[in-house]
Design a protein around this motif. Structure first.
Motif, PDB file in Angstrom:
ATOM      1  N   ARG A   1     111.992  30.341  96.593  1.00  0.00           N
ATOM      2  CA  ARG A   1     113.293  31.046  96.226  1.00  0.00           C
ATOM      3  C   ARG A   1     113.234  31.820  95.010  1.00  0.00           C
ATOM      4  NH1 ARG A   1     117.195  29.185  99.611  1.00  0.00           N
ATOM      5  NH2 ARG A   1     116.779  27.301 100.935  1.00  0.00           N
ATOM      6  N   ARG A   2     113.927  32.853  94.905  1.00  0.00           N
ATOM      7  CA  ARG A   2     114.123  33.670  93.868  1.00  0.00           C
ATOM      8  C   ARG A   2     114.744  32.641  92.504  1.00  0.00           C
ATOM      9  NH1 ARG A   2     116.213  39.571  95.069  1.00  0.00           N
ATOM     10  NH2 ARG A   2     115.345  39.944  93.053  1.00  0.00           N
TER      11      ARG A   2
ATOM     12  N   VAL B   1     113.113  36.181 104.562  1.00  0.00           N
ATOM     13  CA  VAL B   1     114.638  36.101 104.764  1.00  0.00           C
ATOM     14  C   VAL B   1     115.280  36.814 105.827  1.00  0.00           C
ATOM     15  CG1 VAL B   1     116.734  36.607 103.163  1.00  0.00           C
ATOM     16  CG2 VAL B   1     114.603  36.052 102.196  1.00  0.00           C
ATOM     17  N   SER B   2     114.861  37.791 106.010  1.00  0.00           N
ATOM     18  CA  SER B   2     115.415  38.807 107.300  1.00  0.00           C
ATOM     19  C   SER B   2     114.488  40.074 107.669  1.00  0.00           C
ATOM     20  CB  SER B   2     116.907  39.253 106.871  1.00  0.00           C
ATOM     21  OG  SER B   2     116.709  40.260 105.833  1.00  0.00           O
TER      22      SER B   2
ATOM     23  N   VAL C   1     112.561  41.830 104.813  1.00  0.00           N
ATOM     24  CA  VAL C   1     112.938  41.442 103.429  1.00  0.00           C
ATOM     25  C   VAL C   1     112.275  39.925 103.221  1.00  0.00           C
ATOM     26  CG1 VAL C   1     114.823  40.949 101.785  1.00  0.00           C
ATOM     27  CG2 VAL C   1     115.075  42.724 103.604  1.00  0.00           C
TER      28      VAL C   1
ATOM     29  N   SER D   1     122.850  48.644 108.417  1.00  0.00           N
ATOM     30  CA  SER D   1     121.843  47.658 108.678  1.00  0.00           C
ATOM     31  C   SER D   1     121.272  47.697 110.030  1.00  0.00           C
ATOM     32  CB  SER D   1     122.069  46.403 108.156  1.00  0.00           C
ATOM     33  OG  SER D   1     122.172  46.220 106.742  1.00  0.00           O
TER      34      SER D   1
ATOM     35  N   TRP E   1     111.143  36.669 100.382  1.00  0.00           N
ATOM     36  CA  TRP E   1     112.143  35.776  99.627  1.00  0.00           C
ATOM     37  C   TRP E   1     112.210  36.157  98.217  1.00  0.00           C
ATOM     38  CZ3 TRP E   1     110.197  33.478  95.328  1.00  0.00           C
ATOM     39  CH2 TRP E   1     108.633  33.615  94.812  1.00  0.00           C
ATOM     40  N   ASP E   2     111.313  37.158  97.653  1.00  0.00           N
ATOM     41  CA  ASP E   2     111.389  37.501  96.268  1.00  0.00           C
ATOM     42  C   ASP E   2     112.005  38.826  95.995  1.00  0.00           C
ATOM     43  OD1 ASP E   2     109.559  39.133  97.450  1.00  0.00           O
ATOM     44  OD2 ASP E   2     107.917  38.648  96.074  1.00  0.00           O
ATOM     45  N   GLY E   3     112.648  39.157  97.282  1.00  0.00           N
ATOM     46  CA  GLY E   3     113.406  40.529  97.243  1.00  0.00           C
ATOM     47  C   GLY E   3     112.607  41.737  97.557  1.00  0.00           C
ATOM     48  N   THR E   4     111.189  41.744  97.767  1.00  0.00           N
ATOM     49  CA  THR E   4     110.581  42.869  98.181  1.00  0.00           C
ATOM     50  C   THR E   4     110.622  43.166  99.792  1.00  0.00           C
ATOM     51  OG1 THR E   4     108.538  41.481  98.426  1.00  0.00           O
ATOM     52  CG2 THR E   4     108.987  42.457  96.172  1.00  0.00           C
ATOM     53  N   GLY E   5     110.378  44.442 100.066  1.00  0.00           N
ATOM     54  CA  GLY E   5     110.213  44.947 101.333  1.00  0.00           C
ATOM     55  C   GLY E   5     108.848  45.228 101.807  1.00  0.00           C
TER      56      GLY E   5
END
Length: 246
Positions: free
Chosen positions: A244-245, A75-76, A103, A27, A105-109
């Motif tokens: 949040r997911r 998120v990051s 990244v 990372s 909140w729903d995990g998408t990039g």
């Protein structure tokens, strides 16, 4: 996506061109920004969300980092996340490294390229590289965004709000602070006025409590709470729980 440095993560052919997508190890950035010996503005931004100093090489990139730090949807993030190598038989390979990857909140990039003005995106060869990059990142399940300082980043009041909130990112907060704020938001039906949120976090229930305000901002950066960065940050601005997911 592999995290081995300079290892081919994907190879595809678009319009007769072979594309390799390289990422950094563990990372880390795929391309290193040197902070010494540069004539342009460069620096390092200590990011809570990234967990390290994130390097920037344009003032508007630093401003965007304030926004990403304060935006509860993020998120990051990572600077210089990938390098695309566009192979051209008989010619020198084209290389392209975007500015940031987020990244959400729903995990998408989301992959982001930034410039000061829209006109800087108009160079034909550069525009072609971005067109290919957009196809590659889409195939990897990521959104590719082109942002400019004048239209997307240095926009008020979001920029000033982001600078204020992100400036308190390292303020110490207790688990009790998080619990009190979550309970207050829930009791208020999902939205809590900014002034009331400060009162909840204040030892004296004082909406002008500077430390309580800093705690609220730190909890926004930590994605406990969220605020619309485009609204005026006054006592009536609405605070919600961060998405949040499920």
């Amino acid at each position: 996506m592999t995290n081995e440095r300079d290892r081919e993560a994907a190879a595809r052919v678009f319009l007769g061109k072979t594309i390799r997508l390289l990422s950094g190890a563990d990372s880390q950035p795929a391309r290193r920004i040197r902070l010494r010996g540069q004539r342009k503005p460069i620096g390092r931004y200590p990011s809570l969300k990234a967990g390290r100093g994130v390097k920037w090489e344009a003032i508007h990139e630093q401003h965007l980092m304030w926004i990403l730090e304060a935006d509860a949807n993020v998120v990051s993030y990572l600077e210089q996340p990938y390098t695309l190598v566009i192979q051209r038989p008989g010619e020198r390979d084209l290389r392209y490294t975007p500015d940031l990857r987020c990244v959400m909140w729903d995990g998408t990039g989301e992959v982001i390229e930034t410039k000061d003005t829209p006109e800087e995106f108009e160079d034909p060869e550069y525009a072609r590289k971005l067109e290919i990059a957009e196809q590659v990142f889409h195939a990897e399940g990521m959104v590719f965004r082109r942002l400019t300082a004048v239209d997307d980043i240095d926009v008020e009041p979001r920029l000033s709000n982001s600078r204020l909130i992100s400036g308190h990112r390292y303020t110490f907060v207790r688990s009790l602070d998080e619990l009190k704020l979550r309970e207050a938001i829930d009791a208020a039906g999902g939205t809590l006025p900014y002034g009331r949120a400060i009162e909840v976090l204040s030892a004296t229930a004082d909406r002008w409590d500077v430390l309580a305000r800093a705690r609220l901002h730190a909890l926004i950066v930590r994605r406990v709470a969220a605020v619309d960065l485009y609204q005026r940050l006054d006592a009536d601005a609405l605070i919600t729980e961060a998405p949040r997911r499920t």
